[in-house]
Structures are given as structure tokens and as C-alpha cells.
Design a protein around this motif. Structure first.
Motif, PDB file in Angstrom:
ATOM      1  N   LEU A 187       0.828  -1.204   0.000  1.00  0.00           N
ATOM      2  CA  LEU A 187       0.000   0.000   0.000  1.00  0.00           C
ATOM      3  C   LEU A 187       0.860   1.250   0.000  1.00  0.00           C
ATOM      4  CD1 LEU A 187      -2.896  -0.940   2.475  1.00  0.00           C
ATOM      5  CD2 LEU A 187      -3.118  -0.399   0.042  1.00  0.00           C
ATOM      6  N   ARG A 188       1.927   1.211   0.772  1.00  0.00           N
ATOM      7  CA  ARG A 188       2.840   2.365   0.808  1.00  0.00           C
ATOM      8  C   ARG A 188       3.443   2.633  -0.567  1.00  0.00           C
ATOM      9  NH1 ARG A 188       7.829   2.913   5.127  1.00  0.00           N
ATOM     10  NH2 ARG A 188       8.750   4.864   4.342  1.00  0.00           N
ATOM     11  N   LEU A 189       3.762   1.553  -1.293  1.00  0.00           N
ATOM     12  CA  LEU A 189       4.351   1.702  -2.623  1.00  0.00           C
ATOM     13  C   LEU A 189       3.336   2.214  -3.646  1.00  0.00           C
ATOM     14  CD1 LEU A 189       6.414  -1.632  -2.731  1.00  0.00           C
ATOM     15  CD2 LEU A 189       7.275   0.677  -2.274  1.00  0.00           C
ATOM     16  N   LEU A 190       2.060   1.982  -3.376  1.00  0.00           N
ATOM     17  CA  LEU A 190       1.023   2.404  -4.320  1.00  0.00           C
ATOM     18  C   LEU A 190       0.523   3.825  -4.071  1.00  0.00           C
ATOM     19  CD1 LEU A 190      -1.223  -0.807  -4.624  1.00  0.00           C
ATOM     20  CD2 LEU A 190       0.800  -0.170  -5.932  1.00  0.00           C
ATOM     21  N   VAL A 191       0.834   4.380  -2.908  1.00  0.00           N
ATOM     22  CA  VAL A 191       0.327   5.712  -2.560  1.00  0.00           C
ATOM     23  C   VAL A 191       0.724   6.741  -3.617  1.00  0.00           C
ATOM     24  CG1 VAL A 191       0.539   7.626  -0.938  1.00  0.00           C
ATOM     25  CG2 VAL A 191       0.196   5.306  -0.087  1.00  0.00           C
ATOM     26  N   GLY A 192       1.961   6.674  -4.073  1.00  0.00           N
ATOM     27  CA  GLY A 192       2.446   7.665  -5.027  1.00  0.00           C
ATOM     28  C   GLY A 192       1.772   7.629  -6.381  1.00  0.00           C
ATOM     29  N   LYS A 193       1.091   6.526  -6.695  1.00  0.00           N
ATOM     30  CA  LYS A 193       0.419   6.427  -7.994  1.00  0.00           C
ATOM     31  C   LYS A 193      -0.822   7.327  -8.049  1.00  0.00           C
ATOM     32  CE  LYS A 193       3.330   3.129  -8.945  1.00  0.00           C
ATOM     33  NZ  LYS A 193       4.484   3.364  -9.839  1.00  0.00           N
ATOM     34  N   GLU A 194      -1.499   7.481  -6.911  1.00  0.00           N
ATOM     35  CA  GLU A 194      -2.693   8.327  -6.836  1.00  0.00           C
ATOM     36  C   GLU A 194      -2.964   8.660  -5.366  1.00  0.00           C
ATOM     37  OE1 GLU A 194      -7.397   8.339  -8.221  1.00  0.00           O
ATOM     38  OE2 GLU A 194      -6.056   6.746  -8.916  1.00  0.00           O
ATOM     39  N   PRO A 195      -2.252   9.643  -4.807  1.00  0.00           N
ATOM     40  CA  PRO A 195      -2.410   9.968  -3.385  1.00  0.00           C
ATOM     41  C   PRO A 195      -3.842  10.289  -2.982  1.00  0.00           C
ATOM     42  CG  PRO A 195      -0.482  11.064  -4.307  1.00  0.00           C
ATOM     43  CD  PRO A 195      -1.211  10.457  -5.457  1.00  0.00           C
ATOM     44  N   GLY A 196      -4.595  10.921  -3.871  1.00  0.00           N
ATOM     45  CA  GLY A 196      -5.962  11.287  -3.548  1.00  0.00           C
ATOM     46  C   GLY A 196      -6.838  10.093  -3.237  1.00  0.00           C
ATOM     47  N   LEU A 197      -6.552   8.968  -3.870  1.00  0.00           N
ATOM     48  CA  LEU A 197      -7.319   7.750  -3.625  1.00  0.00           C
ATOM     49  C   LEU A 197      -7.197   7.315  -2.173  1.00  0.00           C
ATOM     50  CD1 LEU A 197      -8.968   5.404  -4.901  1.00  0.00           C
ATOM     51  CD2 LEU A 197      -6.797   4.268  -5.380  1.00  0.00           C
ATOM     52  N   PHE A 198      -6.032   7.571  -1.582  1.00  0.00           N
ATOM     53  CA  PHE A 198      -5.770   7.144  -0.203  1.00  0.00           C
ATOM     54  C   PHE A 198      -6.288   8.157   0.807  1.00  0.00           C
ATOM     55  CE2 PHE A 198      -2.997   4.626  -2.766  1.00  0.00           C
ATOM     56  CZ  PHE A 198      -2.883   3.423  -2.107  1.00  0.00           C
ATOM     57  N   THR A 199      -6.131   9.443   0.521  1.00  0.00           N
ATOM     58  CA  THR A 199      -6.606  10.457   1.468  1.00  0.00           C
ATOM     59  C   THR A 199      -8.128  10.544   1.500  1.00  0.00           C
ATOM     60  OG1 THR A 199      -6.404  12.177  -0.230  1.00  0.00           O
ATOM     61  CG2 THR A 199      -4.505  11.824   1.231  1.00  0.00           C
ATOM     62  N   GLU A 200      -8.782  10.218   0.393  1.00  0.00           N
ATOM     63  CA  GLU A 200     -10.226  10.409   0.298  1.00  0.00           C
ATOM     64  C   GLU A 200     -11.043   9.189   0.742  1.00  0.00           C
ATOM     65  OE1 GLU A 200     -10.932  11.475  -3.728  1.00  0.00           O
ATOM     66  OE2 GLU A 200      -9.775  13.337  -3.621  1.00  0.00           O
ATOM     67  N   GLY A 201     -10.394   8.065   0.973  1.00  0.00           N
ATOM     68  CA  GLY A 201     -11.200   6.915   1.363  1.00  0.00           C
ATOM     69  C   GLY A 201     -10.439   5.781   2.009  1.00  0.00           C
TER      70      GLY A 201
END
Length: 300
Positions: A245-259
Motif C-alpha cells: 500500500l505504501r508503494l502504491l500511494v504515489g500512484k494516486e495519493p488522492g485515492l488514499f486520502t479520500e477513502g
């Protein structure tokens, strides 16, 4: 023998044989299920079309045995569907019913005590996907391309068992070669082939971040990690999933902050120990990933 549509053309004993084969496909013994599935394929090929379609319907109903919790029935149904598809007996009008069952079986994992069962079901579901790639024209498979591609990629990247990851990769490759409609198929196959998915850590931390750069797969990969893998009964899978998950955050940070982050925080309060542990790990890794991306979290 004339292959007509009337019931009178088929001996009554054939119905008993079909019932026996359907029962064998639900047997507790894997070898018996294999034999039953092959027998169903061979017998159906010799039946009139409308009777053959009834057999297909009976096979599809096996997925609902005990509410879908009978792993033997689901495994046998997948094997039978693959045999029917290989022989051209699973007709296109039945695909809207069959494909959702296959996609569900690609994620089949039923908790039993401190472990789970389902690897054989997922492996058989990959076999069905492989058979579908060989049996149908691209225009017939077009409505199912996106869902099949995502399901196979998730299995190839994140399945716990090496044989399932390799089976999913092989089925994905078959679709790319024969159907040619899977998004970014060639690019993905250069990184996620039969051999590279053999190492679990490599699949999680190297292959899946590469695939996640393609928007068509990103959401499915993140969703599977959050909804299933960080809650997995195997501690190693939970740790790997959180790191991924940490490695995927940079692909679309908004996806992680929004849900995603809020879902992990909520799951970290679960009474289930595995869910609580994996979700807490996921929160810590996502927060670190967001920090590395320069994303500030709002207080409160």
C-alpha cells in the motif's frame, strides 16, 4: 444418434449418467471431481443442444451449493465449465451467468479455523479463464474484458499460493495473445510473466506497483489489498500488503486520502485480531507513503 431436438432421441439412462457425473463433480475427492468434470464435457457434446444447455444450467447451479460455501462444489463447477468451454458447449448466451461466478471464484478464500481453503478453487477459476480465451471470438468476450483482466491481475499479483499466481498469469497471457483486448496487456506481460510471479515478495512489491501505473488496474489492486489482504489470516500476507500500500500511494495519493485511510482506521478497531493488526500496519504504511509524496493530512 441423429442429434435431433426431441427428448425421445436420448435414452432415459443418459439422464442417470448425467446425474451421476454432476454428483461426482461435487465429490470430496479431487480426482473424482476431475473425472466428473471431464465426463460432463464428453457427455454434453453428444446431447441435443437444448439438453446440453440444461446440463450447463445444472453446472452453474453448483456454484450456489450451501450458499456458495462448498469449496468442492465450486471447484467441480469450475472444472466442468472449463471442459464445456474448451469443447464449445458453453454457448455465448450463458456467459452473463457464468462469468460472474468465475470472477467470484478467483477471489474464493473461506476461513476455516486458523487457516483457509480455496486455493484449488482459484486455480480452477484461472483454468476457466484460460479456456474462455481459447473458445470465443474477441467480439463475444468484449463485454467481459475489463472484469476478467482485473480479476486475473489481482490474482497474479496478490494470491498467497504460487500455483494460483502462475495460473492467473498464464490465463492473462492467453487472453492477451488470442483476444488482444486486455488493457496494456503486452506491457504487463513483460513484467508479470509465469516466472516473475513465482516469488511472492516480488509480486507484491515489484510487479503490482508497476501494474498500478495503469489506471485500468489501479483501483482493483488497491481495493483488494484494503478489503482482503490486510485482513488475511497469514501474518506475512498482512505485512506484505501493508508495505505494498505504501508503494502504491504515489500512484494516486488522492485515492488514499479520500477513502482508503479512513477505511483502514475504521478496520483497525475491529474485534478480529488479524483485521486489527493488518489495518494498523496499513495505516502506518499509508501515512508514511503520503509523507514521502509531500501530502499533508488535515488534523481532525
Amino acid at each position: 444418434e441423429g442429434g435431433g431436438e426431441g427428448d425421445e432421441m436420448v435414452p432415459l439412462e443418459v439422464e442417470d449418467v448425467i446425474d451421476t457425473l454432476l454428483g461426482a463433480a461435487r465429490d470430496k475427492d479431487t480426482v473424482v471431481r476431475w473425472s466428473g468434470a471431464k465426463g460432463i464435457g464428453r457427455m454434453t457434446g453428444r446431447l441435443p443442444r437444448h439438453l446440453g444447455d440444461e446440463v450447463v444450467g445444472a453446472v452453474l447451479s453448483m456454484f450456489l451449493t450451501d450458499g456458495g460455501s462448498d469449496d468442492g462444489a465450486c471447484h467441480g463447477a469450475c472444472l466442468a465449465l472449463a471442459e464445456l468451454a474448451r469443447r464449445g458447449l458453453l454457448l455465448p448466451p450463458r456467459l452473463p451467468q457464468a462469468v460472474p461466478h468465475v470472477l467470484s471464484c478467483l477471489r474464493y478464500d473461506v476461513r476455516r479455523g486458523s487457516a483457509s481453503v480455496g486455493a484449488h478453487v482459484r486455480d480452477a477459476a484461472c483454468y476457466v479463464c484460460w479456456a474462455l480465451a481459447r473458445a470465443y471470438a474477441p467480439e463475444v468476450m468484449a463485454p467481459y474484458v475489463q472484469d476478467l483482466a482485473r480479476g486475473l491481475i489481482v490474482c497474479a499479483a496478490y494470491d498467497r499460493e504460487v500455483n494460483c499466481r502462475r495460473a492467473a498469469s498464464a490465463a492473462f497471457q492467453e487472453h492477451v495473445g488470442r483476444q488482444g483486448a486486455f488493457p496494456h496487456g503486452i506491457d504487463i506481460l513483460t513484467r508479470a510473466d509465469y516466472f516473475t510471479v513465482g516469488h511472492r515478495g516480488n509480486s507484491y512489491t515489484q510487479i503490482s506497483p508497476y501494474i498500478a501505473q495503469f489506471e485500468a488496474y489501479r483501483g482493483a489492486l488497491v481495493e483488494h489489498l484494503v478489503e482482503r489482504q490486510v485482513r488475511h489470516w497469514d501474518k506475512q500476507i498482512r505485512v506484505l500488503s501493508a508495505q505494498t500500500l505504501r508503494l502504491l500511494v504515489g500512484k494516486e495519493p488522492g485515492l488514499f486520502t479520500e477513502g482508503v485511510l479512513q477505511r483502514l482506521l475504521d478496520a483497525a478497531l475491529s474485534p478480529d485480531l488479524a483485521t486489527r493488526h493488518g489495518s494498523a500496519l496499513g495505516v502506518s504504511e499509508v501515512v508514511m507513503g503520503l509523507k514521502e509524496c509531500g501530502v499533508a493530512l488535515e488534523e481532525g
